[in-house]
Design an enzyme around this catalytic site. Structure first.
Site, PDB file in Angstrom:
ATOM      1  N   GLU A  18       0.814  -1.224   0.000  1.00 23.47           N
ATOM      2  CA  GLU A  18       0.000   0.000   0.000  1.00 23.47           C
ATOM      3  C   GLU A  18       0.846   1.272   0.000  1.00 23.47           C
ATOM      4  O   GLU A  18       0.548   2.205   0.742  1.00 23.47           O
ATOM      5  CB  GLU A  18      -0.921  -0.037   1.223  1.00 23.47           C
ATOM      6  CG  GLU A  18      -0.211  -0.012   2.608  1.00 23.47           C
ATOM      7  CD  GLU A  18       0.187  -1.373   3.135  1.00 23.47           C
ATOM      8  OE1 GLU A  18       0.296  -2.326   2.338  1.00 23.47           O
ATOM      9  OE2 GLU A  18       0.392  -1.506   4.364  1.00 23.47           O
ATOM     10  N   HIS A  29      -8.165  -3.886  -1.023  1.00 28.09           N
ATOM     11  CA  HIS A  29      -7.332  -4.023   0.174  1.00 28.09           C
ATOM     12  C   HIS A  29      -6.299  -2.892   0.250  1.00 28.09           C
ATOM     13  O   HIS A  29      -6.210  -2.190   1.262  1.00 28.09           O
ATOM     14  CB  HIS A  29      -6.634  -5.385   0.165  1.00 28.09           C
ATOM     15  CG  HIS A  29      -5.780  -5.632   1.367  1.00 28.09           C
ATOM     16  ND1 HIS A  29      -6.210  -6.339   2.459  1.00 28.09           N
ATOM     17  CD2 HIS A  29      -4.516  -5.232   1.663  1.00 28.09           C
ATOM     18  CE1 HIS A  29      -5.259  -6.367   3.371  1.00 28.09           C
ATOM     19  NE2 HIS A  29      -4.206  -5.705   2.910  1.00 28.09           N
ATOM     20  N   GLU A  30      -5.551  -2.712  -0.825  1.00 28.72           N
ATOM     21  CA  GLU A  30      -4.482  -1.690  -0.785  1.00 28.72           C
ATOM     22  C   GLU A  30      -5.079  -0.292  -0.659  1.00 28.72           C
ATOM     23  O   GLU A  30      -4.549   0.563   0.041  1.00 28.72           O
ATOM     24  CB  GLU A  30      -3.579  -1.797  -2.012  1.00 28.72           C
ATOM     25  CG  GLU A  30      -2.962  -3.181  -2.268  1.00 28.72           C
ATOM     26  CD  GLU A  30      -2.355  -3.830  -1.041  1.00 28.72           C
ATOM     27  OE1 GLU A  30      -1.912  -3.112  -0.115  1.00 28.72           O
ATOM     28  OE2 GLU A  30      -2.331  -5.076  -0.975  1.00 28.72           O
ATOM     29  N   HIS A  57      -6.048   0.560   2.838  1.00 29.98           N
ATOM     30  CA  HIS A  57      -4.912   0.992   3.665  1.00 29.98           C
ATOM     31  C   HIS A  57      -4.752   2.515   3.678  1.00 29.98           C
ATOM     32  O   HIS A  57      -4.110   3.064   4.571  1.00 29.98           O
ATOM     33  CB  HIS A  57      -3.614   0.379   3.151  1.00 29.98           C
ATOM     34  CG  HIS A  57      -3.297  -0.962   3.727  1.00 29.98           C
ATOM     35  ND1 HIS A  57      -3.208  -1.187   5.082  1.00 29.98           N
ATOM     36  CD2 HIS A  57      -3.024  -2.152   3.136  1.00 29.98           C
ATOM     37  CE1 HIS A  57      -2.894  -2.461   5.295  1.00 29.98           C
ATOM     38  NE2 HIS A  57      -2.777  -3.075   4.140  1.00 29.98           N
ATOM     39  N   GLU A  82      -3.539  -4.424   9.297  1.00 28.76           N
ATOM     40  CA  GLU A  82      -3.987  -5.483   8.386  1.00 28.76           C
ATOM     41  C   GLU A  82      -5.376  -6.030   8.708  1.00 28.76           C
ATOM     42  O   GLU A  82      -6.137  -6.365   7.811  1.00 28.76           O
ATOM     43  CB  GLU A  82      -2.954  -6.615   8.339  1.00 28.76           C
ATOM     44  CG  GLU A  82      -1.590  -6.179   7.816  1.00 28.76           C
ATOM     45  CD  GLU A  82      -1.623  -5.582   6.410  1.00 28.76           C
ATOM     46  OE1 GLU A  82      -2.665  -5.671   5.740  1.00 28.76           O
ATOM     47  OE2 GLU A  82      -0.598  -5.005   5.996  1.00 28.76           O
ATOM     48  N   ASP A  88       8.943  -9.306  10.414  1.00 28.85           N
ATOM     49  CA  ASP A  88       8.296  -9.936   9.264  1.00 28.85           C
ATOM     50  C   ASP A  88       7.274 -10.969   9.721  1.00 28.85           C
ATOM     51  O   ASP A  88       6.221 -11.134   9.115  1.00 28.85           O
ATOM     52  CB  ASP A  88       9.333 -10.598   8.348  1.00 28.85           C
ATOM     53  CG  ASP A  88      10.072  -9.558   7.484  1.00 28.85           C
ATOM     54  OD1 ASP A  88       9.585  -8.420   7.396  1.00 28.85           O
ATOM     55  OD2 ASP A  88      11.116  -9.903   6.914  1.00 28.85           O
ATOM     56  N   TYR A  92      -4.276 -10.468   9.810  1.00 31.90           N
ATOM     57  CA  TYR A  92      -5.250 -10.184   8.745  1.00 31.90           C
ATOM     58  C   TYR A  92      -6.622 -10.784   9.076  1.00 31.90           C
ATOM     59  O   TYR A  92      -7.639 -10.096   9.081  1.00 31.90           O
ATOM     60  CB  TYR A  92      -4.799 -10.813   7.417  1.00 31.90           C
ATOM     61  CG  TYR A  92      -3.592 -10.175   6.782  1.00 31.90           C
ATOM     62  CD1 TYR A  92      -2.313 -10.376   7.291  1.00 31.90           C
ATOM     63  CD2 TYR A  92      -3.710  -9.395   5.640  1.00 31.90           C
ATOM     64  CE1 TYR A  92      -1.199  -9.819   6.686  1.00 31.90           C
ATOM     65  CE2 TYR A  92      -2.599  -8.836   5.032  1.00 31.90           C
ATOM     66  CZ  TYR A  92      -1.345  -9.053   5.559  1.00 31.90           C
ATOM     67  OH  TYR A  92      -0.248  -8.493   4.966  1.00 31.90           O
TER      68      TYR A  92
END
Ligand SMILES: [Zn+2]
Length: 624
Positions: free
Chosen positions: A282, A306-307, A310, A329, A384, A392
């Site tokens: 995003e 989704h992006e 954001h 998320e 990460d 999510y």
């Protein structure tokens, strides 16, 4: 980001010194904060490096502070200077600490006079973890080299020396030089009509966290998709991408209706080569997207929802640390569902919610207890690794639960207020909860208890009463799958002609982990799954075929692995192969050829799968 590595990259033990603020950053924002970044970089494709300088504007919080501490990874630092009010530069002394495998090298700059600006002259390493460099042969059109960044989670430090923590927000401007005929784009306002003269300037006037710094350069064409949107891609891809994303303006307008004005100006999309390790990223004003969603029928356009979502959840209201990433998320996956519902209908939105919920139900019990929590104990989780299905899918499930309990109108108003209240801030889970309590829980008493909320946020697993949407089409598919496996329904009698991508995904997701080989062969004969151009279907199909021992699918599986570097779509095949010695040997051969085209993150993930297969860790303590 959209859809994540299925592979955990290993649990992180952090050096004690790093635990003061954000455990994944050496920065000390309580002493001094970067408020603005000026970048001047040259893109050198031959050396695979960025070369130039970063000038940081500083806001000193401690009037006695003696040093500026920055995050770096594999940077070659040539010089560090303080800039006086008159622009005069004074050399500063600095120390670059030995490289920590997770955090990189702490850069400590002696700043006894607390300058307003510090300039670092540097270059990146060809192995920078946040950059990928592709040769012309590794692109779609084979005409020019290509490069792109992926800064989330803690990879911005591999191409810019900065305070690499989502808690710190700054504006930026950049001057980038590149070879002629190459187009450069950044996570800032871009101009589709910019001449390809090798000289690009960018400005991001809104304060962003470092993980949203982004750059890409290559043989890029641009095509408008609306009054404030365009797609950028290699010339042979751009028309297909513009068609797939032609609803972009409709998606932006829908999101604005739900959650208030889009704050960023333009919303453009860059379609990257297939080696991009994620579905989408995003980056403000310029979403980076995988080409694996260009399937021709818009069935995977949820990625854009989704992006785009954001732009509110994440880019506007940001998690203060990676441990809180579900605030980005989980909220985004929920908003994504709402945009999908408004534009493409409730049936599709429910199917996508069910797919993710069912996958999470299957997986969560096998995860380490700490990683099952929305807000895990930060010392047990790497940056990460925090971007997991839990952030999510459990996060969005919690928000759907809140919507059901409080009613859509009340919850929409709440969320709109939440985005406005925390706009352009980075917040913790605890700040979110402190806002939730008076503005939702206590405002509408009796709908949901505090204990229920904390069970969702701090508890392991999924609460037993978590509501699931009902999908009549999925129910029919469940019945057809059962009948097919019981040999009551032949493969060619499945009603699959009318199945969309999500319905195929659901059918394949709920086959047994090791399905009978003859059943898979019947399916393939009826529906030609081997060789499918749809990578979502391909990932699931090949994983089943490999697990069932169907060697006839190996060559096509290898082609899929070679073509696609997106972690979520390629690592499950490596994992399936790694379960037998013969499969592992085959996967290693595939990897030897595919590796050069993979992103550093994908390389790391695949190598972790091989290492685990060869040296399995002792079985973990069973979790409840
Ligand atoms: Zn995301």
């Amino acid at each position: 980001m959209h859809l994540l590595p299925i592979v955990a990259l290993g649990t992180l033990m952090l050096p004690l010194a790093a635990q003061a603020n954000d455990p994944n950053s050496y920065a000390q924002p309580d002493q001094v904060q970067v408020t603005h970044l000026d970048l001047d970089l040259k893109i050198d494709f031959a050396q695979r490096q960025l070369d130039g300088q970063a000038t940081l504007k500083l806001d000193w919080k401690n009037a006695q502070a003696q040093s500026l501490v920055l995050d770096t990874r594999d940077l070659k630092i040539a010089k560090v200077e303080a800039l006086g009010a008159n622009g005069k530069a004074t050399t500063l002394t600095y120390a670059l600490a030995p490289r920590d495998p997770q955090l990189g090298s702490k850069l400590t700059i002696a700043t006894p006079h607390r300058p307003r600006q510090v300039r670092i002259v540097y270059s990146t390493s060809p192995e920078a973890s946040g950059l990928q460099w592709l040769t012309p042969a590794q692109t779609a059109d084979h005409r020019a080299p290509f490069m792109f960044s992926q800064s989330e989670s803690i990879h911005a430090r591999s191409w810019v020396p900065l305070q690499d923590s989502p808690a710190v927000r700054f504006t930026y401007a950049a001057h980038v030089s590149a070879p002629k005929d190459i187009r450069v784009v950044m996570s800032a306002l871009n101009d589709a009509r910019h001449p390809l003269n090798g000289d690009f300037r960018f400005a991001q006037p809104h304060p962003i966290p470092s993980y949203l710094l982004a750059i890409s350069a290559g043989d890029l064409a641009a095509q408008e998709t609306g009054p404030r949107s365009a797609v950028y891609a290699e010339p042979s891809v751009v028309a297909k991408a513009a068609h797939e994303f032609e609803d972009t303006e409709k998606l932006i307008a829908t999101a604005e209706q739900l959650y208030g004005p889009y704050a960023w100006g333009r919303y453009d999309i860059l379609v990257l080569p297939p080696s991009f390790p994620f579905g989408g990223m995003e980056n403000p004003n310029m979403t980076f997207a995988t080409p694996t969603v260009l399937v021709g029928d818009k069935s995977l356009v949820s990625l854009v929802s989704h992006e785009l979502a954001h732009s509110w959840s994440g880019n506007l209201v940001t998690a203060a640390a990676w441990r809180d990433i579900w605030l980005n998320e989980g909220f985004t996956t929920y908003v994504q569902g709402r945009i999908t519902e408004a534009v493409y209908g409730k049936a599709l939105a429910d199917e996508e919610a069910l797919l993710s919920a069912r996958a999470l139900q299957k997986k969560i019990g096998t995860m380490e207890p700490n990683t099952q929590k929305l807000a895990p104990d930060p010392r047990g989780i790497g940056a990460d690794d925090a971007l997991s299905d839990v952030a999510y899918d459990k996060g969005s499930w919690f928000l759907r639960t809140l919507e059901l309990r409080f009613g859509r109108d009340a919850f929409d108003n709440y969320l709109k207020g939440y985005f406005a209240h925390f706009a352009f801030q980075s917040i913790t889970t605890e700040q979110m909860l402190a806002y939730l309590k008076p503005h939702l829980l206590e405002k509408y008493p009796g709908k949901m208890s505090w204990d229920e909320v904390t069970a969702w946020v701090y508890g392991e697993g999924i609460p037993g009463d978590a509501p699931l949407p009902d999908s009549p089409r999925f129910n029919t598919i469940d019945q057809e799958r059962t009948d097919f496996l019981a040999s009551k329904l032949a493969a060619d009698k499945l009603d699959a002609k009318s199945w969309n991508t999500q319905e195929w995904m659901y059918f394949l997701d709920r086959l047994p982990d090791v399905a009978p080989l003859d059943k898979l062969q019947q399916l393939d004969a009826a529906w030609q799954l081997t060789g499918t151009p749809n990578a979502e279907i391909g990932m699931r199909w090949y994983t089943h075929a490999i697990a069932a021992g169907d060697k006839a699918a190996w060559t096509a599986a290898a082609e899929h692995m070679h073509r696609i570097g997106r972690l979520y779509l390629t690592t499950p095949l490596y994992k399936a192969f790694a379960k037998t010695p013969e499969g592992l040997a085959y996967a290693e051969q595939v990897y030897a050829k595919a590796k050069a085209g993979y992103h550093p993150m994908t390389q790391k993930a695949v190598e972790a799968i091989f290492a685990k297969a060869k040296n399995p860790a002792p079985a973990p303590t069973p979790t409840k």
